[in-house]
Design a protein around this motif. Structure first.
Motif, PDB file in Angstrom:
ATOM      1  N   ILE A 421       9.280  -7.855  -7.920  1.00  0.00           N
ATOM      2  CA  ILE A 421       9.300  -8.417  -6.675  1.00  0.00           C
ATOM      3  C   ILE A 421       7.990  -9.244  -6.581  1.00  0.00           C
ATOM      4  O   ILE A 421       7.887 -10.698  -6.337  1.00  0.00           O
ATOM      5  N   VAL A 422       6.553  -8.166  -6.619  1.00  0.00           N
ATOM      6  CA  VAL A 422       5.469  -8.922  -6.021  1.00  0.00           C
ATOM      7  C   VAL A 422       4.747  -9.626  -7.794  1.00  0.00           C
ATOM      8  O   VAL A 422       4.027 -10.907  -7.819  1.00  0.00           O
ATOM      9  N   GLY A 423       5.212  -9.483  -8.775  1.00  0.00           N
ATOM     10  CA  GLY A 423       4.828  -9.465 -10.046  1.00  0.00           C
ATOM     11  C   GLY A 423       3.640  -8.757 -10.912  1.00  0.00           C
ATOM     12  O   GLY A 423       3.029  -8.257  -9.946  1.00  0.00           O
ATOM     13  N   GLU A 424       3.671  -8.658 -11.916  1.00  0.00           N
ATOM     14  CA  GLU A 424       3.364  -7.908 -12.576  1.00  0.00           C
ATOM     15  C   GLU A 424       1.599  -8.524 -12.043  1.00  0.00           C
ATOM     16  O   GLU A 424       0.826  -7.450 -12.085  1.00  0.00           O
ATOM     17  N   ASP A 425       0.712  -9.281 -12.153  1.00  0.00           N
ATOM     18  CA  ASP A 425      -0.013  -9.614 -11.845  1.00  0.00           C
ATOM     19  C   ASP A 425      -0.866  -9.260 -10.328  1.00  0.00           C
ATOM     20  O   ASP A 425      -2.123  -8.661 -10.713  1.00  0.00           O
ATOM     21  N   ALA A 426      -0.459  -9.730  -9.519  1.00  0.00           N
ATOM     22  CA  ALA A 426      -0.581  -9.778  -8.085  1.00  0.00           C
ATOM     23  C   ALA A 426      -0.610  -8.699  -7.937  1.00  0.00           C
ATOM     24  O   ALA A 426      -1.110  -7.280  -7.105  1.00  0.00           O
ATOM     25  N   VAL A 439     -11.366   4.430  -1.600  1.00  0.00           N
ATOM     26  CA  VAL A 439     -12.145   5.189  -3.196  1.00  0.00           C
ATOM     27  C   VAL A 439     -12.696   7.331  -2.764  1.00  0.00           C
ATOM     28  O   VAL A 439     -13.450   6.200  -1.510  1.00  0.00           O
ATOM     29  N   TYR A 440     -12.772   8.076  -2.916  1.00  0.00           N
ATOM     30  CA  TYR A 440     -12.691   9.293  -2.875  1.00  0.00           C
ATOM     31  C   TYR A 440     -11.985   9.513  -1.241  1.00  0.00           C
ATOM     32  O   TYR A 440     -12.622  10.125  -0.946  1.00  0.00           O
ATOM     33  N   GLY A 441     -10.826   8.941  -0.696  1.00  0.00           N
ATOM     34  CA  GLY A 441     -10.605   9.063   0.797  1.00  0.00           C
ATOM     35  C   GLY A 441      -9.155   8.594   0.327  1.00  0.00           C
ATOM     36  O   GLY A 441      -8.636   9.289  -0.601  1.00  0.00           O
ATOM     37  N   ASN A 442      -8.259   8.178   1.879  1.00  0.00           N
ATOM     38  CA  ASN A 442      -7.505   9.162   2.069  1.00  0.00           C
ATOM     39  C   ASN A 442      -6.653   7.836   2.704  1.00  0.00           C
ATOM     40  O   ASN A 442      -7.423   7.435   2.642  1.00  0.00           O
ATOM     41  N   ALA A 443      -5.419   7.979   2.447  1.00  0.00           N
ATOM     42  CA  ALA A 443      -4.287   6.632   2.809  1.00  0.00           C
ATOM     43  C   ALA A 443      -2.662   7.000   2.161  1.00  0.00           C
ATOM     44  O   ALA A 443      -2.495   7.890   1.775  1.00  0.00           O
ATOM     45  N   SER A 444      -2.105   6.108   2.774  1.00  0.00           N
ATOM     46  CA  SER A 444      -0.492   5.919   3.408  1.00  0.00           C
ATOM     47  C   SER A 444       0.401   5.246   2.457  1.00  0.00           C
ATOM     48  O   SER A 444      -0.365   3.998   2.126  1.00  0.00           O
ATOM     49  N   TRP A 445       1.541   4.871   2.240  1.00  0.00           N
ATOM     50  CA  TRP A 445       2.711   4.139   1.485  1.00  0.00           C
ATOM     51  C   TRP A 445       2.172   2.891   3.158  1.00  0.00           C
ATOM     52  O   TRP A 445       2.061   1.734   1.768  1.00  0.00           O
ATOM     53  N   PRO A 446       2.097   3.475   3.549  1.00  0.00           N
ATOM     54  CA  PRO A 446       2.268   1.627   4.383  1.00  0.00           C
ATOM     55  C   PRO A 446       0.897   1.073   4.710  1.00  0.00           C
ATOM     56  O   PRO A 446       0.656  -0.195   4.392  1.00  0.00           O
ATOM     57  N   ASP A 447      -0.229   1.512   3.940  1.00  0.00           N
ATOM     58  CA  ASP A 447      -1.938   1.178   3.746  1.00  0.00           C
ATOM     59  C   ASP A 447      -1.186   0.560   2.205  1.00  0.00           C
ATOM     60  O   ASP A 447      -1.755  -0.432   2.551  1.00  0.00           O
ATOM     61  N   LEU A 448      -0.482   1.204   1.345  1.00  0.00           N
ATOM     62  CA  LEU A 448      -0.460   0.303   0.125  1.00  0.00           C
ATOM     63  C   LEU A 448       0.512  -0.891  -0.097  1.00  0.00           C
ATOM     64  O   LEU A 448       0.193  -1.963  -0.499  1.00  0.00           O
ATOM     65  N   ILE A 449       1.934  -0.729   1.176  1.00  0.00           N
ATOM     66  CA  ILE A 449       2.582  -1.717   1.664  1.00  0.00           C
ATOM     67  C   ILE A 449       1.663  -2.925   2.043  1.00  0.00           C
ATOM     68  O   ILE A 449       1.901  -4.227   1.976  1.00  0.00           O
ATOM     69  N   ALA A 450       0.699  -2.308   2.695  1.00  0.00           N
ATOM     70  CA  ALA A 450       0.608  -3.973   3.353  1.00  0.00           C
ATOM     71  C   ALA A 450      -0.432  -4.835   2.101  1.00  0.00           C
ATOM     72  O   ALA A 450      -0.954  -6.154   2.221  1.00  0.00           O
ATOM     73  N   PHE A 451      -1.207  -4.239   1.102  1.00  0.00           N
ATOM     74  CA  PHE A 451      -1.664  -5.109   0.046  1.00  0.00           C
ATOM     75  C   PHE A 451      -1.217  -5.987  -0.855  1.00  0.00           C
ATOM     76  O   PHE A 451      -1.216  -6.407  -0.998  1.00  0.00           O
ATOM     77  N   LEU A 452       0.467  -4.995  -0.528  1.00  0.00           N
ATOM     78  CA  LEU A 452       1.310  -5.116  -1.862  1.00  0.00           C
ATOM     79  C   LEU A 452       2.279  -6.957  -1.079  1.00  0.00           C
ATOM     80  O   LEU A 452       1.860  -7.942  -1.320  1.00  0.00           O
ATOM     81  N   ASP A 453       2.539  -6.602   0.623  1.00  0.00           N
ATOM     82  CA  ASP A 453       3.055  -7.390   1.283  1.00  0.00           C
ATOM     83  C   ASP A 453       2.623  -8.547   1.270  1.00  0.00           C
ATOM     84  O   ASP A 453       2.828  -9.545   1.337  1.00  0.00           O
ATOM     85  N   ALA A 454       1.026  -8.692   1.471  1.00  0.00           N
ATOM     86  CA  ALA A 454       0.194 -10.186   1.404  1.00  0.00           C
ATOM     87  C   ALA A 454       0.092 -10.680   0.284  1.00  0.00           C
ATOM     88  O   ALA A 454      -0.290 -12.409  -0.104  1.00  0.00           O
ATOM     89  N   ARG A 455       1.072  -9.892  -1.215  1.00  0.00           N
ATOM     90  CA  ARG A 455       0.727 -10.842  -2.196  1.00  0.00           C
ATOM     91  C   ARG A 455       2.415 -11.316  -2.903  1.00  0.00           C
ATOM     92  O   ARG A 455       2.632 -11.858  -4.076  1.00  0.00           O
ATOM     93  N   THR A 456       3.079 -11.398  -2.003  1.00  0.00           N
ATOM     94  CA  THR A 456       4.691 -11.586  -2.106  1.00  0.00           C
ATOM     95  C   THR A 456       5.129 -12.494  -1.001  1.00  0.00           C
ATOM     96  O   THR A 456       4.417 -11.828   0.412  1.00  0.00           O
ATOM     97  N   GLU A 457       6.251 -13.413  -0.902  1.00  0.00           N
ATOM     98  CA  GLU A 457       7.380 -13.999   0.545  1.00  0.00           C
ATOM     99  C   GLU A 457       8.386 -12.770   0.898  1.00  0.00           C
ATOM    100  O   GLU A 457       8.802 -12.234   1.125  1.00  0.00           O
ATOM    101  N   GLU A 458       8.555 -11.772  -0.268  1.00  0.00           N
ATOM    102  CA  GLU A 458       9.900 -10.981   0.325  1.00  0.00           C
ATOM    103  C   GLU A 458       8.750 -10.171   1.612  1.00  0.00           C
ATOM    104  O   GLU A 458       7.415 -10.024   1.552  1.00  0.00           O
ATOM    105  N   ASP A 459      10.104  -8.804   1.950  1.00  0.00           N
ATOM    106  CA  ASP A 459       9.682  -8.606   3.337  1.00  0.00           C
ATOM    107  C   ASP A 459       9.617  -7.437   2.478  1.00  0.00           C
ATOM    108  O   ASP A 459      10.766  -6.673   2.888  1.00  0.00           O
ATOM    109  N   LEU A 460       8.854  -6.699   1.751  1.00  0.00           N
ATOM    110  CA  LEU A 460       8.028  -5.970   1.117  1.00  0.00           C
ATOM    111  C   LEU A 460       9.093  -4.421   2.727  1.00  0.00           C
ATOM    112  O   LEU A 460       9.180  -3.397   2.386  1.00  0.00           O
ATOM    113  N   THR A 461       8.657  -4.338   3.825  1.00  0.00           N
ATOM    114  CA  THR A 461       8.417  -3.461   4.881  1.00  0.00           C
ATOM    115  C   THR A 461       9.978  -2.998   5.011  1.00  0.00           C
ATOM    116  O   THR A 461      10.520  -2.101   4.815  1.00  0.00           O
TER     117      THR A 461
END
Length: 878
Positions: A421-426, A439-461
Motif C-alpha cells: 500500500i505504502v510502497g517499498e521506498d516509502a 531509539v532506545y525508547g518505547n513506541a506503539s503501533w499507532p506511533d508507527l502508523i502515524a509515520f506511514l500514514d503521512a507517506r500514503t493517501e490510503e486511510d491506514l487507520t
C-alpha cells in the motif's frame, strides 16, 4: 498533620482504600492486584526516570540450593505522594533487608509487590537497595548450568524490579559462580577473578533494556570464537559431538553476519549493542530469544544433523535472521505495553523472510513465504478461538496468552500488504524515521502508523482497524459467468462479510490449465467483484477490478480448467475448479499457484467439502511428482495429519500399505539427501505394517542402509522410541541398546525421561502423566511435550481419553509456572492423537463447566481442540 492531609487519610480509611479526588491512599492501603496491572504500569512510567539496576547474584553449584543476591535500583522520581511498588513474586522470607536512600526500612511483599513507603522516597534521585533470595521460577536451573528467561513478566520471579517494558534501565551485573563454570550476559565482561572454588564475573553496564531482555547464563559451556566483518562473536554450547560442532559453527557465524549486514543497510543504523554472542541451550523452550548481546537458542535448531531437510536448513537461517532483526525491532525500540508485542514479532518475521533470500538463491522465496505463514495462520483463523492481531491487555501476567500464530504468521502477511500500500521506498523510509525517533525508547503501533500514514493517501487507520484490531479472515467464493457456447465471460468473487465488515486486499486471480495460466491483479473491497475477461462481455460489475489481462487473452476463448484467487482468506472455488484440481493438481507449472491450490483443497477437506480418502489418493499421485522440496515437505506433513487424524480407521487400514510403499520408493529413489530425509521422517512416523517396521529396525541396527540417507543419533533415538510404542519384538532390548549408544549427558537425560511414555504397559504411562501435576516435573517443557505426544498417540488414544480432563485442569497453572508458549503447546500435545466423539465431549464439557474461564486461555483450548472437533465430524460424515 495538615487538615487537608488528615481529611484524605480519614476518607481513604473509610472507603477501605479507595482514594478521594486530590489525595492518594496511604502506604498501608490494601495491596495491589497480583501481576502488573495496566494502571500501575502507567503510574510508574509517569513517575520514574533515569533507571539503573546494579545486580549481584551468588549461584551455588547444586540447583536445589538457593540463589542469593542484592539489587540496587537508582532512579529519579517526580512524585512522592504515594508508595512505590517493586514487582517481586516471592514471600516475605525471601526479602532480607531493604534500605531507601541509605536508611533501613521495614517492608512487606504483598500480592507479588514490595512496597516502598512514600515517606522513604525523595523527589529527584533515589536509591533503593534490597538483599534477597532469588525465586527459581525463571532461572531454569539444571544440574550444571542455568539460564534466565524473563519474557514477558518473569524477571520479577527472580528479582525485585519494575517489570514492565516501558521502564527501560541500564543494568550492571556481578555473578559469583563455581570456578569450573563460565558466564555470559548482555554486556561485555569488565573483569573476572578466581576466589578459591568460585569465579566472579563483572559485566559492563548495558544500554537501556526492558527487564524482559535482561539475561545471563552460567554453567559448563564450551566457547567457540570467531570474527566476521571485524566484529568478534562467541558461541556458547554444551555439545559433546565435536564433528557436529565443527560441521555447523562456520555457518552459524556466517548467517548471523549476513543478517547483521542486511539490517544495518536496511535501517541505516549500526548494530546498536556492545557485543554479539549466542548461547545454544539443550531443549530450550523457544527456538530463540533475542536478548541483546547474548541471543539464546535451542541447540537442536542450530546444530543440524549431517543431512538436514531443506526446511530445517531454511528454518535455521530464518530463526537466526528473526532473532537478529529483534536487535532493532523490539530491543532498540520496544513496545510500550505488551498489547503491541506483535509489532516486534511481525518485523522480525517480515525482515527474516528477506534476509535469508541471498543465502539460498536456489529457493523459491515467494513460495517459502506462503508456506511459512499462510497455513499456520489459517490453523488459528478457522477455529472458534481466533483473535485479532492486536489485543487489549489489562495485566502483564496475562501477556503470555497473546503469543501464537496470529502474531507470528498472520501479522507478516498483513505487513506485506501494508508495504504494498505504502510502497517499498516509502515504507523503508517510514521505518527508519520511526527507529531514529524512538531509539532506545518505547513506541506503539499507532506511533508507527502515524509515520506511514503521512507517506500514503490510503486511510491506514481504517485499514489497520480491519486487519489488525479485528479477528477473522474473509470467505471468498468464485463463480464462473459463461456464455451459451461455454466461453468464460467473467469471474465473480463473492466476499462474505458478516456485520457489513469487508476486508480490502490486493490479490491475484489465476486462470489456466496444465499448460499455463493468465493472471489478473485486482483490489478486492466489495461484497461482489466481477472481473470481465473479454472486452465484448455484457453485464455490469458490482465491484471493480484493477489491472489488465495479457493482450492475447486466449483464456477467454474457452472456460479455463481452474479459477483460483491467490490472497488471504478461506477460498471456496467453483465445483469445476475443485474437481479439476483433485485430478490434475501436479500439472500446474507455477510453484506458488500449485501451493495455493493445495492449501485451497486442504481447507476444502477441513470444511467437509472433500472426502479424506479422495485427498489421500491425490497425495499418493502428487508427492512422487512434486519437484519442489518445500511444497513436498508441506504435503508430507499434511499426509501424516490426514493419515492419523482424518482418515476413517477402515480407510487407513486399506491405504496403509500403498502409503508406506510410496514413501519407501521415494526414500530409495535417486535424489537429494534432504528430500530423502523428509520422506523418511514421514515414513518413520506412520509405519505400522510388518515390512515397514522391519525396515525401521534394520536401519536402526545398521543391517540396512540407503544411499544418501544418514541416520543421526537423534534419528536412532526416535526409531527406538517408535518401536517401543508399538511393542515391536525385543523393544526392551532396543531401548537398552539405544540408551547405551547415547553419550551426550543432556540427550541421555531426555531419553530417560521419555522412555516410560512409550511403555506398552498403560499403568506405566498413567504414572508418567500423573507426574505432570507436579511443577517440578514440568521444568523441561520440551521433554514434557514430547512425552505427551507419545502418551496421546493415536495408537493409544482410546486409553488416553482419560488424560484430557486432568490435562485441561492444569492449563491455568501452566500459564503461571510455564513459559509463554507452554499452555498452547501442552494443549496441542494433549489433543494430538484424539479424533473421537468421546474426546470432543470431554473438551466441550470442560468448557461448559467453566463458564468464567480466562477468555484467552479458553481461546487457546478452542484453537488446539479444533482438529479434534473436525476429525470427529469428518469421520462421522465419511
Amino acid at each position: 498533620m495538615p487538615a487537608a492531609s488528615l481529611r484524605c487519610l480519614l476518607l481513604t480509611a473509610a472507603l477501605l482504600g479507595m482514594s478521594a479526588p486530590g489525595c492518594h491512599p496511604p502506604d498501608d492501603a490494601p495491596p495491589l492486584a497480583p501481576g502488573i496491572p495496566y494502571d500501575l504500569a502507567r503510574d510508574r512510567a509517569a513517575r520514574i526516570a533515569d533507571l539503573r539496576y546494579d545486580v549481584a547474584l551468588t549461584i551455588p553449584e547444586h540447583p536445589d540450593e538457593p540463589v542469593t543476591g542484592s539489587l540496587v535500583a537508582a532512579f529519579s522520581l517526580n512524585d512522592t505522594s504515594q508508595a512505590l511498588a517493586f514487582d517481586f513474586r516471592a514471600g516475605d522470607d525471601q526479602v532480607h533487608a531493604v534500605t531507601a536512600n541509605g536508611e533501613p526500612i521495614d517492608v512487606a511483599v504483598r500480592n507479588e509487590h514490595l512496597m516502598i513507603p512514600a515517606a522513604a522516597l525523595r523527589l529527584g534521585a533515589n536509591r533503593i537497595a534490597i538483599d534477597f533470595t532469588a525465586g527459581d521460577g525463571s532461572l531454569n536451573r539444571r544440574e550444571d548450568y542455568l539460564y534466565t528467561l524473563f519474557v514477558p513478566d518473569r524477571a520479577s520471579y527472580a528479582l525485585p524490579v519494575f517489570d514492565q517494558p516501558d521502564l527501560k534501565a541500564r543494568f550492571r551485573l556481578t555473578l559469583d559462580v563455581p570456578a569450573r563454570w563460565v558466564a555470559v550476559a548482555n554486556a561485555p565482561e569488565e573483569a573476572m577473578e578466581r576466589r578459591g572454588p568460585r569465579r566472579i564475573y563483572r559485566f559492563a553496564e548495558t544500554r537501556p533494556l526492558p527487564t524482559y531482555l535482561f539475561a545471563f547464563a552460567a554453567g559448563d559451556f564450551q566457547i567457540v570464537r570467531a570474527e566476521r566483518d571485524g566484529r568478534p562473536m562467541r558461541l556458547f554450547h554444551r555439545e559433546t559431538d565435536r564433528a557436529r560442532v565443527r560441521r555447523n559453527t562456520a555457518a552459524l557465524f556466517d548467517l548471523h553476519a549476513a543478517a547483521l549486514r542486511w539490517l544495518e543497510a536496511y535501517t541505516g543504523i549500526p548494530y546498536p549493542f556492545a557485543k554479539f554472542d549466542m548461547v545454544l541451550i539443550p531443549s530450550f523452550q523457544f527456538g530463540g530469544m533475542e536478548h541483546p548481546g547474548s541471543i539464546f537458542y535451542r541447540a537442536e535448531s542450530l546444530f543440524l544433523d549431517r543431512t538436514p531437510t531443506q526446511n530445517q536448513a531454511l528454518g535455521r537461517a530464518s530463526l537466526i535472521a528473526h532473532e537478529t532483526a529483534h536487535m532493532w525491532f523490539g530491543n532498540l525500540v520496544t513496545m510500550r505495553w505488551f498489547d503491541d508485542v506483535w509489532m516486534k514479532e511481525v518485523f522480525a518475521n517480515f525482515m527474516a523472510a528477506r534476509i535469508v533470500n541471498p543465502s539460498f538463491p536456489e529457493i523459491d522465496h515467494a513460495l517459502r513465504f506462503w508456506l511459512a505463514h499462510y497455513p499456520a495462520a489459517y490453523d488459528v483463523e478457522r477455529t472458534e478461538g481466533t483473535h485479532p492481531i492486536r489485543q487489549p491487555l489489562d495485566n502483564l501476567n496475562e501477556a503470555g496468552s497473546l503469543y501464537g500464530a496470529i502474531i507470528y504468521q498472520k501479522a507478516p502477511i498483513v505487513m506485506q500488504q501494508l508495504e504494498r500500500i505504502v510502497g517499498e521506498d516509502a515504507f523503508r523510509n517510514g521505518i527508519r524515521a520511526y527507529l531514529n525517533t524512538y531509539v532506545y525508547g518505547n513506541a506503539s503501533w499507532p506511533d508507527l502508523i502515524a509515520f506511514l500514514d503521512a507517506r500514503t493517501e490510503e486511510d491506514l487507520t481504517a485499514w489497520s482497524r480491519r486487519w489488525v484490531e479485528e479477528a477473522g479472515r474473509p470467505v471468498i467464493r468464485t463463480e464462473r459467468v459463461t456464455a451459451p457456447d461455454g466461453r468464460l465471460l467473467a469471474v465473480r468473487l463473492h466476499q462474505d462479510a458478516p456485520d457489513g465488515r469487508l476486508w480490502t486486499q490486493a490479490l491475484t486471480l489465476a486462470l489456466g490449465d496444465s499448460s499455463g495460466q493468465i493472471t489478473r491483479t485486482l483490489r478486492l473491497h466489495d461484497r461482489v467483484t466481477t472481473v470481465f475477461l473479454d472486452s465484448t462481455a455484457a453485464g455490469t460489475a458490482t465491484g471493480t477490478a484493477t489491472g489488465t489481462a495479457p493482450a492475447d487473452s486466449g483464456a477467454a476463448a474457452s472456460s479455463p480448467a481452474y479459477v483460483l484467487p491467490l490472497g488471504y482468506g478461506l477460498m471456496q472455488p467453483d465445483s469445476t475448479t475443485q474437481a479439476w484440481l483433485l485430478e490434475h493438481l501436479p500439472t500446474i507449472p507455477d510453484n506458488q499457484t500449485r501451493a495455493v491450490a493445495w492449501l485451497t483443497l486442504w481447507d476444502g477437506l477441513l470444511e467437509g467439502r472433500i472426502a479424506p480418502g479422495r485427498m489421500a489418493m491425490l497425495l499418493l499421485r502428487a508427492l512422487p511428482a512434486e519437484p519442489t522440496e518445500l511444497l513436498a515437505q508441506r504435503m508430507l506433513g499434511d499426509l501424516e495429519t490426514l493419515y492419523w487424524r482424518y482418515l476413517p480407521p477402515a480407510t487407513r487400514t486399506t491405504l496403509a500399505l500403498p502409503v508406506e510403499e510410496m514413501l519407501w520408493r521415494e526414500i530409495v529413489r535417486d535424489g537429494p539427501a534432504s528430500r530423502k530425509a523428509a520422506f523418511f521422517a514421514t515414513f518413520r512416523d506412520i509405519a505400522t505394517g510388518v515390512d515397514a517396521m522391519d525396515r525401521l529396525y534394520r536401519l536402526w541396527d545398521d543391517l540396512l542402509s540407503v544411499d544418501g540417507l544418514t541416520l543421526s543419533e537423534n534419528d536412532r533415538t526416535d526409531l527406538a522410541l517408535w518401536m517401543a510404542l508399538q511393542a515391536y519384538p525385543g523393544w526392551t532390548g532396543i531401548l537398552d541398546a539405544q540408551a547405551a549408544r547415547i553419550t551426550n549427558p543432556d540427550r541421555q537425560a531426555r531419553f530417560a525421561f521419555l522412555r516410560p511414555a512409550v511403555d506398552p504397559d498403560p499403568a506405566v504411562r498413567d504414572s508418567v502423566f500423573a507426574s505432570f501435576a507436579d511443577p517440578a516435573h514440568r521444568r523441561q517443557e520440551n521433554w514434557v511435550l514430547d512425552a505427551l505426544r507419545y502418551l496421546n498417540h493415536p495408537l493409544h488414544a482410546d486409553h488416553a481419553v482419560r488424560y484430557l480432563r486432568p490435562g485441561l485442569s492444569l492449563v491455568e497453572a501452566l500459564q503461571t509456572t510455564g513459559t509463554i508458549f507452554f499452555p498452547r503447546r501442552f494443549l496441542d500435545a494433549l489433543f494430538s492423537g484424539h479424533t473421537s466423539p468421546e474426546a470432543t465431549a470431554v473438551i466441550r464439557q470442560f468448557l461448559a463447566d467453566h463458564p468464567d474461564y480466562p477468555p484467552r486461555l479458553r481461546g487457546k483450548i478452542l484453537q488446539a481442540a479444533d482438529p479434534v472437533f473436525r476429525a470427529a465430524r469428518i469421520r462421522d460424515e465419511g
